[in-house]
Motif scaffolding. Structure first.
Motif: not given
Length: 153
Positions: A59-67
């Motif tokens: 996944c994208r790093a931004t997806d990790l941040a959001a999750y």
């Protein structure tokens, strides 16, 4: 007042909720403390991010941040450390060449597998003398509890 088994008396809903809260807090504290023993080459945060990448297939790093409801710069630092350690690599998203997806490397998969083996052994040791029916009930309660909590926004 609890009985001899430590169970709150019938009708003691508030006492039961207080006991659950106390025990889950103790569980979380022990989990953080034991993380270093379970996967000494990874911090708890690193382990969590690697496990998420494994589960999601990348996944994208931004997806990790959001999750995980984290600041993007926090995730960026964690991902950079995982990249330097050789556990994570960036790949271009085949659907959109402007996007970089994070994926586990072979080394990342190995370190995660070793950690998962140690965690599994620890759980089996801790629950070894539980009856199968107790395990099934406990598992169902945990699933229900987590399902009702919902996913992070």
């Amino acid at each position: 007042m609890p009985d001899s088994a430590g169970t709150p008396a019938v009708g003691g809903r508030e006492a039961a909720v207080a006991t659950i809260q106390r025990e889950l807090t103790a569980f979380a504290r022990r989990a953080r403390a034991s993380a270093a023993r379970m996967h000494p080459e990874l911090s708890l945060v690193s382990y969590t991010l690697l496990a998420h990448l494994e589960d999601s297939g990348g996944c994208r790093a931004t997806d990790l941040a959001a999750y995980y409801l984290l600041d993007k710069s926090t995730v960026s630092r964690q991902v950079a450390a995982l990249e330097r350690a050789g556990h994570v690599e960036r790949r271009t998203d085949p659907a959109d060449h402007r996007i970089q997806l994070l994926h586990l490397t072979g080394q990342g998969e190995q370190v995660l597998a070793r950690a998962a083996d140690r965690r599994s052994q620890a759980f089996h040791a801790r629950l070894g003398d539980w009856e199968p029916a107790e395990l099934v009930r406990f598992a169902a309660y945990l699933v229900r509890y987590n399902d009702e909590a919902g996913e992070p926004a």
